[in-house]
Motif scaffolding. Structure first.
Motif, PDB file in Angstrom:
ATOM      1  N   ASP A  48      -7.441  -2.513   5.630  1.00  0.00           N
ATOM      2  CA  ASP A  48      -6.819  -1.077   4.878  1.00  0.00           C
ATOM      3  C   ASP A  48      -5.524  -1.141   4.414  1.00  0.00           C
ATOM      4  O   ASP A  48      -5.263  -0.782   3.661  1.00  0.00           O
ATOM      5  CB  ASP A  48      -7.412  -0.142   5.750  1.00  0.00           C
ATOM      6  N   SER A  49      -4.986  -1.894   5.538  1.00  0.00           N
ATOM      7  CA  SER A  49      -3.738  -0.760   5.191  1.00  0.00           C
ATOM      8  C   SER A  49      -2.390  -2.173   3.993  1.00  0.00           C
ATOM      9  O   SER A  49      -2.631  -1.796   3.666  1.00  0.00           O
ATOM     10  CB  SER A  49      -2.393  -1.041   6.644  1.00  0.00           C
ATOM     11  N   LEU A  50      -2.416  -3.546   4.601  1.00  0.00           N
ATOM     12  CA  LEU A  50      -2.375  -4.236   3.832  1.00  0.00           C
ATOM     13  C   LEU A  50      -2.949  -4.555   2.434  1.00  0.00           C
ATOM     14  O   LEU A  50      -2.704  -4.911   1.435  1.00  0.00           O
ATOM     15  CB  LEU A  50      -1.929  -5.767   5.191  1.00  0.00           C
ATOM     16  N   GLY A  51      -4.324  -5.016   2.835  1.00  0.00           N
ATOM     17  CA  GLY A  51      -5.668  -5.373   1.095  1.00  0.00           C
ATOM     18  C   GLY A  51      -5.650  -4.084   0.902  1.00  0.00           C
ATOM     19  O   GLY A  51      -5.287  -3.646  -0.708  1.00  0.00           O
ATOM     20  N   GLY A  52      -5.532  -2.473   1.170  1.00  0.00           N
ATOM     21  CA  GLY A  52      -5.605  -1.818   0.639  1.00  0.00           C
ATOM     22  C   GLY A  52      -3.939  -1.143  -0.870  1.00  0.00           C
ATOM     23  O   GLY A  52      -4.062  -0.674  -1.545  1.00  0.00           O
ATOM     24  N   LEU A  53      -3.032  -1.518   0.224  1.00  0.00           N
ATOM     25  CA  LEU A  53      -1.678  -2.117  -0.716  1.00  0.00           C
ATOM     26  C   LEU A  53      -1.652  -2.855  -1.664  1.00  0.00           C
ATOM     27  O   LEU A  53      -1.461  -2.113  -2.892  1.00  0.00           O
ATOM     28  CB  LEU A  53      -0.683  -2.070   0.173  1.00  0.00           C
ATOM     29  N   LEU A  54      -2.229  -4.040  -1.590  1.00  0.00           N
ATOM     30  CA  LEU A  54      -2.253  -5.044  -2.296  1.00  0.00           C
ATOM     31  C   LEU A  54      -3.355  -4.759  -3.657  1.00  0.00           C
ATOM     32  O   LEU A  54      -2.450  -4.386  -4.628  1.00  0.00           O
ATOM     33  CB  LEU A  54      -2.384  -6.046  -1.969  1.00  0.00           C
ATOM     34  N   ASN A  55      -4.182  -3.877  -3.385  1.00  0.00           N
ATOM     35  CA  ASN A  55      -4.791  -3.041  -4.228  1.00  0.00           C
ATOM     36  C   ASN A  55      -4.717  -2.142  -5.172  1.00  0.00           C
ATOM     37  O   ASN A  55      -4.763  -2.391  -6.233  1.00  0.00           O
ATOM     38  CB  ASN A  55      -6.308  -2.800  -3.793  1.00  0.00           C
ATOM     39  N   ARG A  56      -4.359  -1.344  -4.643  1.00  0.00           N
ATOM     40  CA  ARG A  56      -3.313  -0.403  -5.007  1.00  0.00           C
ATOM     41  C   ARG A  56      -2.505  -0.685  -6.012  1.00  0.00           C
ATOM     42  O   ARG A  56      -2.167  -0.518  -7.109  1.00  0.00           O
ATOM     43  CB  ARG A  56      -2.467   0.423  -4.416  1.00  0.00           C
ATOM     44  N   CYS A  57      -1.279  -1.587  -5.810  1.00  0.00           N
ATOM     45  CA  CYS A  57      -0.974  -2.510  -6.500  1.00  0.00           C
ATOM     46  C   CYS A  57      -0.436  -2.679  -7.676  1.00  0.00           C
ATOM     47  O   CYS A  57       0.443  -3.544  -8.783  1.00  0.00           O
ATOM     48  CB  CYS A  57       0.605  -2.500  -5.542  1.00  0.00           C
ATOM     49  N   THR A  58      -2.273  -3.707  -7.437  1.00  0.00           N
ATOM     50  CA  THR A  58      -2.286  -4.400  -8.308  1.00  0.00           C
ATOM     51  C   THR A  58      -3.385  -4.410  -9.446  1.00  0.00           C
ATOM     52  O   THR A  58      -3.936  -4.792  -9.956  1.00  0.00           O
ATOM     53  CB  THR A  58      -2.666  -6.157  -8.180  1.00  0.00           C
ATOM     54  N   ALA A  59      -4.241  -3.043  -9.150  1.00  0.00           N
ATOM     55  CA  ALA A  59      -5.173  -3.185  -9.702  1.00  0.00           C
ATOM     56  C   ALA A  59      -4.873  -2.559 -11.826  1.00  0.00           C
ATOM     57  O   ALA A  59      -4.012  -2.113 -11.192  1.00  0.00           O
ATOM     58  CB  ALA A  59      -5.569  -1.276  -9.108  1.00  0.00           C
ATOM     59  N   PRO A  60      -6.175  -3.065 -12.511  1.00  0.00           N
ATOM     60  CA  PRO A  60      -5.772  -3.137 -13.220  1.00  0.00           C
ATOM     61  C   PRO A  60      -5.119  -1.405 -13.725  1.00  0.00           C
ATOM     62  O   PRO A  60      -4.768  -0.968 -14.534  1.00  0.00           O
ATOM     63  CB  PRO A  60      -7.391  -3.538 -13.974  1.00  0.00           C
ATOM     64  N   ALA A  61      -5.892  -0.294 -13.589  1.00  0.00           N
ATOM     65  CA  ALA A  61      -5.435   0.954 -14.418  1.00  0.00           C
ATOM     66  C   ALA A  61      -3.952   1.350 -13.898  1.00  0.00           C
ATOM     67  O   ALA A  61      -4.082   1.920 -14.725  1.00  0.00           O
ATOM     68  CB  ALA A  61      -6.670   2.267 -12.885  1.00  0.00           C
ATOM     69  N   LEU A  62      -3.587   0.899 -12.867  1.00  0.00           N
ATOM     70  CA  LEU A  62      -2.557   1.010 -12.641  1.00  0.00           C
ATOM     71  C   LEU A  62      -1.623   0.648 -13.342  1.00  0.00           C
ATOM     72  O   LEU A  62       0.035  -0.222 -13.128  1.00  0.00           O
ATOM     73  CB  LEU A  62      -1.181   1.345 -11.032  1.00  0.00           C
ATOM     74  N   ASN A  63      -2.158  -0.723 -12.890  1.00  0.00           N
ATOM     75  CA  ASN A  63      -1.175  -2.337 -13.342  1.00  0.00           C
ATOM     76  C   ASN A  63      -1.600  -3.410 -14.916  1.00  0.00           C
ATOM     77  O   ASN A  63      -2.453  -4.088 -14.748  1.00  0.00           O
ATOM     78  CB  ASN A  63      -0.504  -3.227 -12.202  1.00  0.00           C
ATOM     79  N   PRO A  64      -2.079  -2.757 -16.504  1.00  0.00           N
ATOM     80  CA  PRO A  64      -2.845  -2.924 -16.833  1.00  0.00           C
ATOM     81  C   PRO A  64      -2.520  -3.981 -17.481  1.00  0.00           C
ATOM     82  O   PRO A  64      -2.821  -5.025 -17.878  1.00  0.00           O
ATOM     83  CB  PRO A  64      -2.993  -1.199 -18.171  1.00  0.00           C
ATOM     84  N   ALA A  65      -0.690  -4.689 -17.296  1.00  0.00           N
ATOM     85  CA  ALA A  65      -0.094  -5.678 -18.044  1.00  0.00           C
ATOM     86  C   ALA A  65      -0.754  -6.810 -17.292  1.00  0.00           C
ATOM     87  O   ALA A  65      -1.039  -7.958 -17.841  1.00  0.00           O
ATOM     88  CB  ALA A  65       1.079  -5.864 -18.367  1.00  0.00           C
TER      89      ALA A  65
END
Ligand code: MSP
Length: 596
Positions: free
Chosen positions: A402-419
């Protein structure tokens, strides 16, 4: 007779002995790293050598969780030193001689060597499954070891430190240990019969009376006390250092270092006397020298040796071993790192209680990284810890999934980081002097993460791995709070200023993740590799010297800015179902799958 207190005094070694007295770390903290280059050129080449060992494991039974714990601790220290640019040697292996093994082989109906080879392979298999990256795996039945033991014995013999005598007293085969009458108590065995047991281990003891060889242990009492008093870091943690000092203030009789061949055949014969077999602990302790290249090539490694051991074998490592080494004129280990035990249901693991935790099975259930993380995060060297599967699942879900994996996921998710890049940092959005969009807590977070490598370094050096992981975990929470506070997904990307701010938020978060991934490599090598690869951090950019957190904020270039992210967008660490943790392997849940 007087024995000189032999410390090497020439060249490099003299420098290192000074370190030993004030020792914390030979490497300055990260933020002073650049200036350390000048210092290291003044030091000798082998000041960057590091040699760490686990105990060698008895092959009378299959590996259990406690064995894996000793190995994971040493592996973590070895990997950490490699990251710091040290030339590190890491030895583990199996202890294959002695009465206990002889009896176990007999009970299994096998010849001793075949029996030992089988169990030794199980240890090796467990270690490779759990990514224990040893550089040498020693078996005491190897010829190189026999030669080292014979040589070591001859040195002690030639110095008059071994004499033929007669031993009468208690012996525990299970512990392969001689005991004083004060260390023995009464108990009943499983059939209700009165027996004598070791008060410390609870194992059965027997009276023995034998002609054998004795080592002049008593002659070393004051030198051992001087060594410990002069090197308060020699045995860590402090409570174990104090325990050894206390033992040394009591009577220290000479030690029997052989058994009659008629009772013990499975071992190395005493050189020049085929009627006697070398005591298994003397044989076993020399393994550390064998791996270092004893008797003629051990210098580079021997003066930087450190041992990781469990508390039950402290006396052998902090009294017998240093006394043997002093007798042989060799330097003493730099540090003996002691750890406590894992219990199950508050009880010692034992076959008869049926509560032995199989580490191979658990590493398949929770993954190798999962078990490594759990053991190092929950294991406190000072005190015993209780194991349950439920605790493992809960901890891994909370911190890795949750904590580490969730953070990575949020910050690299295409919705937030389309490029799908490591975005740019905008100094105007996040100025060094307050005034942009950043708030007080954000500056506090940067400060905490900037200091994190030095904090982690301090704890790794002291083998307080759980404290290092606690510090990392606190910072991961701070970064999650940072993202949550600024809700970048709610900002208007069509607005240039907002877009720059989103990029800055993500850049900072990825920088935090890069620091966590780098610092976690000694603990969870596979997960760290996945994380760093996803961030686009190349293998040569993962060392301690390359940490350099948030270079853009310091006005320097950031090599990662604008770089494409790695293509593996899979779940960093899969959640486990706590209730089914006993039966089930990790599987992707809806929640973690959505985090992609
Ligand atoms: N063969 C000797 C060591 C010789 S080293 C020159 C020996 N072997 S062992 O297999 O019994 O133990 C190896 C290591 O496992 C020791 O460090 C011991 O403390 C550790 N553990 C055994 N049981 C343990 C737990 N329940 N918990 C944690 N570690 C424990 O001793």
């Amino acid at each position: 007779m007087r024995f000189p207190f032999l410390f090497a005094t020439r060249g490099c070694r003299a420098v290192y002995r000074l370190h030993q007295k004030q020792f914390l770390s030979p490497v300055p903290p990260l933020w002073e790293h650049r200036s350390s280059a000048a210092l290291s050129t003044q030091l000798c080449k082998d000041d960057r050598s590091y040699y760490i060992t686990t105990p060698i494991f008895y092959v009378n039974a299959s590996p259990h969780l406690g064995h894996l714990y000793s190995a994971v601790l040493a592996d973590c220290l070895h990997r950490y030193k490699l990251l710091q640019g040290f030339n590190s040697k890491f030895a583990t292996g199996t202890d294959e001689h002695g009465l206990k093994i002889q009896q176990a082989a007999e009970a299994a109906g096998k010849d001793p060597l075949t029996f030992c080879t089988g169990v030794s392979k199980q240890f090796r298999h467990l270690f490779s499954s759990c990514n224990i990256s040893y550089t040498d795996y020693i078996r005491t039945t190897e010829q190189r070891h026999r030669e080292a033991v014979e040589h070591f014995w001859s040195v002690l013999w030639n110095k008059g430190l071994i004499y033929k005598g007669s031993y009468e007293g208690w012996y525990s085969t299970q512990d392969e240990s001689f005991l004083m009458p004060s260390q023995v108590g009464d108990a009943l065995d499983s059939l209700g019969k009165e027996i004598k047991v070791s008060l410390e281990s609870g194992h059965k003891v027997e009276w023995m009376k034998e002609e054998n060889y004795m080592f002049r242990l008593s002659a070393f009492q004051s030198q051992l006390l001087d060594w410990l008093r002069g090197n308060p870091q020699a045995v860590q943690p402090e409570r174990f250092h104090q325990a050894v000092l206390k033992w040394l203030q009591e009577d220290l009789p000479d030690l029997s270092v052989s058994r009659q061949r008629s009772r013990l055949q499975w071992g190395i014969p005493v050189p020049g006397d085929d009627e006697q077999t070398i005591y298994v602990w003397l044989d076993a302790l020399v393994n550390y020298l064998t791996v270092a290249g004893y008797p003629d090539k051990h210098n580079q490694w021997w003066h930087v040796a450190r041992h990781v051991i469990g508390k039950d074998i402290l006396k052998f490592h902090a009294i017998y071993w240093p006394a043997f080494l002093l007798g042989a004129g060799l330097p003493l280990p730099q540090v003996i790192h002691v750890h406590s035990h894992w219990t199950v249901g508050g009880k010692k693991m034992s076959k008869s209680l049926g509560n032995v935790v199989d580490p191979l099975e658990r590493s398949q259930m929770f993954t190798a990284d999962g078990m490594r993380y759990f053991l190092l995060r929950q294991g406190v060297p000072d005190s015993d810890c209780d194991y349950t599967d439920d605790k493992v699942a809960k901890l891994l879900n909370a911190e890795l999934a949750d904590s580490l994996g969730g953070l990575l996921n949020r910050c690299t998710a295409p919705a937030l980081n389309p490029a799908q890049v490591y975005p740019s940092f905008c100094p105007q959005s996040f100025p060094r002097a307050h005034g942009g969009r950043a708030v007080h807590e954000d500056y506090h977070m940067l400060d905490a993460i900037q200091k994190l490598p030095a904090v982690v370094e301090k704890h790794y050096e002291a083998m307080h791995i759980y404290k290092a992981l606690e510090a990392i975990s606190v910072c991961v929470r701070l970064t999650n709070g940072f993202v949550q506070r600024h809700t970048p997904w709610k900002l208007d990307r069509k607005n240039n200023e907002d877009q720059r701010w989103v990029d800055t938020l993500i850049h900072i978060s990825l920088e935090c993740l890069r620091i966590y991934g780098t610092l976690l490599q000694p603990i969870v090598p596979e997960t760290s590799n996945k994380l760093l690869s996803r961030l686009g951090v190349q293998p040569h950019e993962r060392s301690w010297a390359g940490l350099n957190f948030l270079a853009r904020y310091q006005g320097m270039d950031c090599p990662f800015e604008g770089r494409a992210l790695g293509s593996d967008s899979g779940v960093l660490f899969s959640r486990l179902e706590p209730h089914n943790a006993d039966k089930q392997k990790p599987k992707k849940t809806k929640k973690s799958a959505n985090l992609k």
